[in-house]
Design a protein around this motif. Structure first.
Motif, PDB file in Angstrom:
ATOM      1  N   SER A 164      64.590  76.853  52.378  1.00  0.00           N
ATOM      2  CA  SER A 164      65.045  75.481  52.589  1.00  0.00           C
ATOM      3  C   SER A 164      64.718  74.999  54.002  1.00  0.00           C
ATOM      4  O   SER A 164      64.260  73.860  54.198  1.00  0.00           O
ATOM      5  CB  SER A 164      66.556  75.395  52.339  1.00  0.00           C
ATOM      6  N   GLY A 223      60.971  74.378  54.226  1.00  0.00           N
ATOM      7  CA  GLY A 223      60.400  73.515  53.203  1.00  0.00           C
ATOM      8  C   GLY A 223      59.629  74.268  52.142  1.00  0.00           C
ATOM      9  O   GLY A 223      58.953  73.660  51.306  1.00  0.00           O
ATOM     10  N   ASP A 255      60.894  75.802  49.706  1.00  0.00           N
ATOM     11  CA  ASP A 255      61.519  75.598  48.394  1.00  0.00           C
ATOM     12  C   ASP A 255      60.818  74.479  47.632  1.00  0.00           C
ATOM     13  O   ASP A 255      60.708  74.529  46.394  1.00  0.00           O
ATOM     14  CB  ASP A 255      63.014  75.307  48.552  1.00  0.00           C
ATOM     15  N   ASP A 256      60.325  73.451  48.346  1.00  0.00           N
ATOM     16  CA  ASP A 256      59.567  72.387  47.680  1.00  0.00           C
ATOM     17  C   ASP A 256      58.246  72.925  47.123  1.00  0.00           C
ATOM     18  O   ASP A 256      57.787  72.502  46.060  1.00  0.00           O
ATOM     19  CB  ASP A 256      59.280  71.245  48.660  1.00  0.00           C
ATOM     20  N   ALA A 298      58.998  74.874  43.987  1.00  0.00           N
ATOM     21  CA  ALA A 298      59.323  73.976  42.874  1.00  0.00           C
ATOM     22  C   ALA A 298      58.074  73.396  42.228  1.00  0.00           C
ATOM     23  O   ALA A 298      58.081  73.069  41.033  1.00  0.00           O
ATOM     24  CB  ALA A 298      60.223  72.849  43.378  1.00  0.00           C
ATOM     25  N   CYS A 299      56.977  73.282  42.986  1.00  0.00           N
ATOM     26  CA  CYS A 299      55.737  72.725  42.440  1.00  0.00           C
ATOM     27  C   CYS A 299      54.864  73.777  41.752  1.00  0.00           C
ATOM     28  O   CYS A 299      53.893  73.426  41.073  1.00  0.00           O
ATOM     29  CB  CYS A 299      54.927  72.055  43.555  1.00  0.00           C
ATOM     30  N   GLN A 356      50.718  75.647  52.648  1.00  0.00           N
ATOM     31  CA  GLN A 356      51.687  76.413  51.855  1.00  0.00           C
ATOM     32  C   GLN A 356      51.737  77.872  52.302  1.00  0.00           C
ATOM     33  O   GLN A 356      52.810  78.484  52.336  1.00  0.00           O
ATOM     34  CB  GLN A 356      51.313  76.320  50.380  1.00  0.00           C
TER      35      GLN A 356
END
Length: 583
Positions: free
Chosen positions: A455, A458, A460-461, A464-465, A485
């Motif tokens: 978190s 970032g 976690d984003d 999620a993708c 990434q």
């Protein structure tokens, strides 16, 4: 490498037990061979003298059968032990080579040595197996069986022994002459293999950049030329091996025939009894066989011998490494001291300078600074100024050319690397990402700590993708993730259980503004939890978060070329930086 190089026993402990086993197996094989030949001669002599009667042949025939079975069992055990010893020895040598490469530091590896070291540690040392399985047993057998068999011939008839002694040196003489030629071809083949391997590794590492520039087909001719060169050197080695094998076989056959003729004439003349003559004729090939096999099997093991010699040369030159030079300097202790607690001990640079090997540049030059515990410190400077090198000094990967770097009062080069690295979380410019799932690369199970780190950074984003979330599989080096990434993955991994000292080498390079803000947030999180953070940075977002900014500069040893060198280093740094988008 010598036929039996003492360095092999020094650097590979598994070879010592195998050598002792080979001596025992060679003695057993020699005794069984003499028993088999003498028992066969005795059986045939009895059969002839008794007019074809089989009475009394049970003992000699039983000895023949037992000796034959015993030689088969010893040969099987010897080959099985050879394969096991080869695997263990290759693994030990490979570990020693990799440890030596790591001790030499990233400067040595960056100087064109990475690819050749990888080739040596993989394909090169793997070729050492025939040396253990085929050549070494025959070498030991030559030292044991040939003298023992010759002694048995002397006991039977000294004149035949003299005839064997006259013919015996022919094989070693031709073996040495042909062996030198084969060794030269094997060394050439190893160099061709290293050139081909280095080219392929470099192309694979830069394939994404080449594709981005539309130049992925340009190196095709170079790779083809290197492949053809490797094929030519391989065929030359095979040509010499087959030719020399035929020569040695011819010499052994002619020598055996000469002894057989001499024995036959003396048997016809009544100067030699049937049993002795027959035993000598059967023992003569046993005298020549180990020598012939040594020459023939040397070619099968020549590639591995050449690789082992390169490995030994590399290990014997460990004194040239930066760490070894420091350890061996007068008044310096070995690098085995425990690392002071980085949570409370500052890292201090006192007029630190590091010379760039092969270039007239010192980067960093005359760096004096202190990294205080619990603070965020940033190295700032132009490309090529030595920021990453100064960070490598903190990691113990590079030793100072002049000046010093210490933790508290302890010089870093005297601290055990294992003790030092246990207190440092490191996020390099190109993070190490292994093939597997995203979760496996994080190195910890799902839970509160991992989710918190994801978190903050970032990541976690990003998860999620992904198609399978944490279970998404990625390739070597993070194939399947963008550069941004991958950087977030590395940051999240460092934040899961951060160590007292966190080192970030260009963590915001190649990131967009939103991703850069996430890096800054992660740095703030680390500072809030009392961690010491050292970051190498160009961009303002991280510099603004710093409690202290240290300016790092380089100096050229040739003043009039200083500007040109700095521009060249900056261009090189930009050219070697990974490319790609960020998310």
């Amino acid at each position: 490498m010598k036929p039996l190089d003492p360095r092999l026993l020094r650097y590979a402990r598994s070879a010592r037990a195998y050598m002792a086993f080979l001596v025992a197996a060679g003695m057993a094989t020699t005794i069984l061979a003499v028993v088999q030949c003498c028992a066969t001669a005795a059986a045939l002599a009895q059969l002839v003298s008794r007019g074809g009667s089989s009475a009394g042949l049970g003992l000699p025939l039983g000895l023949v059968a037992g000796a034959f079975a015993g030689r088969a069992l010893v040969g099987y055990a010897q080959e099985a032990a050879g394969h096991r010893a080869a695997l263990r020895t290759i693994a030990q040598l490979r570990g020693r080579v990799l440890d030596s490469a790591a001790d030499r530091g990233q400067r040595w590896l960056a100087d064109g040595k990475t690819s050749s070291t990888v080739t040596l540690a993989t394909e090169g040392l793997d070729a050492l197996e025939p040396y253990f399985v085929r050549f070494l047993p025959q070498l030991i057998l030559t030292c044991l069986a040939t003298p023992a068999t010759l002694a048995a011939v002397v006991w039977l008839d000294w004149i035949s022994a003299v005839a064997i002694l006259v013919c015996l040196p022919l094989i070693p003489i031709f073996m040495v002459l042909v062996g030198k030629m084969t060794q030269a071809y094997s060394n050439e083949r190893l160099r061709a293999m290293q050139r081909l391997g280095s080219q392929l590794l470099d192309l694979l590492a830069g394939l994404s950049t080449l594709k981005g520039l539309g130049r992925e087909s340009a190196p095709r001719k170079r790779v083809k030329d290197l492949g053809d060169s490797y094929a030519r050197t391989t065929m030359k080695t095979l040509y010499v091996a087959f030719l020399s094998g035929a020569v040695l076989e011819f010499l052994a056959t002619v020598s055996t025939a000469l002894v057989a003729v001499e024995v036959g004439l003396r048997m016809v003349g009544g100067d030699l009894d049937f049993f002795s003559g027959l035993a000598i004729i059967m023992l003569t090939p046993e005298c020549f066989k180990p020598l012939r096999e040594v020459g023939a099997q040397f070619h099968a093991s020549a590639d591995g011998v050449a690789a082992a010699e390169n490995a030994f040369d590399m290990l014997e030159n460990e004194g040239e490494t930066e760490a070894s030079r420091k350890a061996e300097a007068p008044g310096k202790a070995a690098s085995n001291l425990p690392c002071p607690d980085l949570a409370v001990s500052p890292v201090v640079f006192d007029r630190l300078s590091v010379a760039s090997p092969g270039r007239a540049t010192v980067a960093p030059f005359d760096l004096t600074a202190s990294i205080e515990p619990g603070k965020v410190t940033v190295f700032r400077g132009r490309s090529g100024a030595g920021k990453s090198t100064a960070a490598a000094v903190v990691l113990g990967l590079v030793s100072p050319t002049s000046g010093s770097a210490r933790i508290g009062r302890t010089p870093i080069e005297r601290i055990s690397k294992e003790s030092l690295w246990r207190q440092i979380s490191w996020v390099p410019q190109r993070p190490a990402i292994l093939p597997g799932t995203v979760l496996e690369n994080m190195g910890c199970p799902l839970g509160g700590e991992l989710e918190r780190a994801a978190s903050v950074t970032g990541f976690d984003d990003v998860v999620a993708c992904l198609s399978d979330g944490w279970n998404t599989r990625i390739g070597h080096g993070g194939v399947g993730l963008s550069v941004g990434q991958r950087q977030r993955l590395a940051l999240a991994r460092a934040l899961v259980k951060p160590r007292p000292f966190v080192l970030l080498d260009e963590p915001s390079a190649h990131l967009d503004a939103a991703s850069e803000e996430l890096v800054a947030r992660a740095v703030r999180e680390l500072r809030a939890t009392g961690h010491t953070v050292l970051a190498v940075a160009h961009r303002s977002a991280l510099i603004e978060e710093a409690d202290a900014v240290i300016d790092v500069a380089a100096r050229s040893d040739v003043p009039e070329r200083s500007q040109a060198l700095e521009e060249a280093e900056a261009a090189e740094s930009d050219a070697t930086s990974p490319t790609g988008g960020s998310q």
